[in-house]
Enzyme design. Sequence first.
Site, PDB file in Angstrom:
ATOM      1  N   HIS A 175      -3.581  14.465  16.105  1.00 27.50           N
ATOM      2  CA  HIS A 175      -2.382  15.412  15.882  1.00 27.50           C
ATOM      3  C   HIS A 175      -2.843  16.938  16.674  1.00 27.50           C
ATOM      4  O   HIS A 175      -1.786  16.965  17.831  1.00 27.50           O
ATOM      5  CB  HIS A 175      -2.382  15.923  13.854  1.00 27.50           C
ATOM      6  CG  HIS A 175      -1.667  14.168  13.643  1.00 27.50           C
ATOM      7  ND1 HIS A 175      -1.558  13.762  13.913  1.00 27.50           N
ATOM      8  CD2 HIS A 175      -2.109  14.420  11.776  1.00 27.50           C
ATOM      9  CE1 HIS A 175      -1.568  12.862  12.890  1.00 27.50           C
ATOM     10  NE2 HIS A 175      -1.690  13.559  11.819  1.00 27.50           N
ATOM     11  N   ASP A 230      -9.975  13.893  11.354  1.00 27.84           N
ATOM     12  CA  ASP A 230      -8.750  13.857  10.783  1.00 27.84           C
ATOM     13  C   ASP A 230      -8.065  14.241  11.450  1.00 27.84           C
ATOM     14  O   ASP A 230      -6.159  13.513  11.391  1.00 27.84           O
ATOM     15  CB  ASP A 230      -9.108  13.332   9.377  1.00 27.84           C
ATOM     16  CG  ASP A 230      -7.795  13.130   8.362  1.00 27.84           C
ATOM     17  OD1 ASP A 230      -7.133  11.866   8.092  1.00 27.84           O
ATOM     18  OD2 ASP A 230      -6.712  14.560   7.917  1.00 27.84           O
ATOM     19  N   GLY A 234       1.084  -1.421   0.204  1.00 25.72           N
ATOM     20  CA  GLY A 234      -0.060  -0.439  -0.078  1.00 25.72           C
ATOM     21  C   GLY A 234       0.330   1.369  -0.115  1.00 25.72           C
ATOM     22  O   GLY A 234       2.057   0.659   0.018  1.00 25.72           O
TER      23      GLY A 234
END
Length: 495
Positions: free
Chosen positions: A245, A240, A20
């Site tokens: 993060h 996301d 991938g």
Amino acid sequence: MVSRVIPVQAFDLVIFGGTGDLARRKILPALFRRHCAGQLPQDARILGAARGALGSDGYRDLIRDALQNELSGADMAARGAELERFLARLEYLAIDAQARDGWAALKQMLGCPTSDRVRVFYFSVGPALFAPLAEQIWTHQLADDQTRIVVEKPFGHDLASAKALNRTLAGHFDESQIYRIDHYLGKETVQNLMAIRFGNMLFEPLWNSQYVDHIQITVAESVGVDGRASYYDKSGAMRDMMQNHLMQLLCLIAMEPPAKFDPDAVRDEKLKVIRALEPVEPHHIVRGQYALAEDGEGGDEDQSYRETVGDPRSSTESYVALKAHISNWRWAGTPFYLRTGKRLVARSSVINVFFKDAPHSIFGADAGRHANLLTIRLQPDEGITLKVTIKEPGPGGMRLIDVPLDMSFAQALGADIDGAPDAYERLITDVIRGNQTLFMRGDEVEAAWAWTDPIIAGWTSRGDVPKPYDSGSTGPGDADLLMRRDEREWRGINP
């Protein structure tokens, strides 16, 4: 100054999803660089696993091309002699995560159930396969006390799915064997947040609401959602980026000093920060979605978000900004402004710590307002800048100006920073060594989702629609209004 490379112990690393994008662009280039640095032992093995009938020779050809594409010409020229030796480490097995195909061969290759080698299973696959892979590893008795699993984000889609995944993994692995990876935590400057705070008496006594006016955390991307449209349109910027993060950056900035630099001690303090976060008020949230620029030039791609995802009515946000508060003694009353977005004017990850004005100015009103600002640049041009106030040179009275004390890692450390491991290099070697300091713990992930879910549920129930913003801009105008209401302004995106 030369860093000392310490070889890791013998290991077998199985990369599920070995063909991938993540494996080809990040994981295997990182391993190749550690190989070239002499950090991988001679008998370390890397096994790519995927559904395709590729064969080991075909896999080596695939990875040879990937490394030549990902690494610069200068890198490959310097390291070309090592390429074939690295490729010789690679094997390939065709394995179906949801069937029995290939598992017996993998078991035989690994020498299960016992081995004197560290065994790492890297889940470089979609989140739907995390639980099936864990079940298969357990069913086929591939794990022992030295086994570790690496799980990429997203770790769940919401609190319920994160809890379900944690339960599945905990049913087959001890928490000490589970490495939930967030590559942001592997960045050199992110780790330097702890060194700056806890290694310098200059900052830590001032690191609280008495002296800090507010803190901004910006993670801006100049690219769009190209290549990730299907995933991204189901997730959006909040899931996301913000939930993981930016949450991790917030924790490192705001946490209390741990008793020692130990995985659980550090993660205990991060968890306290997340649990102390107050719910975010609706008027403290801005969502945006990129459109084409007014001049028709949309940066690297002349498509709006909706055109890219193929849905003219998509209400998924590609940008989110919010104002958060932490309810504890250190940070009561100090706002934290967080923002992240796609297709913005520049790629930039920056933390700005704004200190308060001096309580009394002896220089009079004409001197203006001057406050110290600590800027920590995560990317690009990693470094630290401290803005201080001095007298402007020359006659004519006491005129004050602000000047930067600037430290760019590349300039200060010279060649050493060029050869420093990147995030994936550091994190993968930490997995092999069994060091979980830079990885998220299960309760930490669940606490992050517990804070995030009500925000998403709130804008869903209200029927909020993301504000459009021009590609190549700094984001929607409402994000500027969020700051202006507090007589502040954003910093950290413009190149």
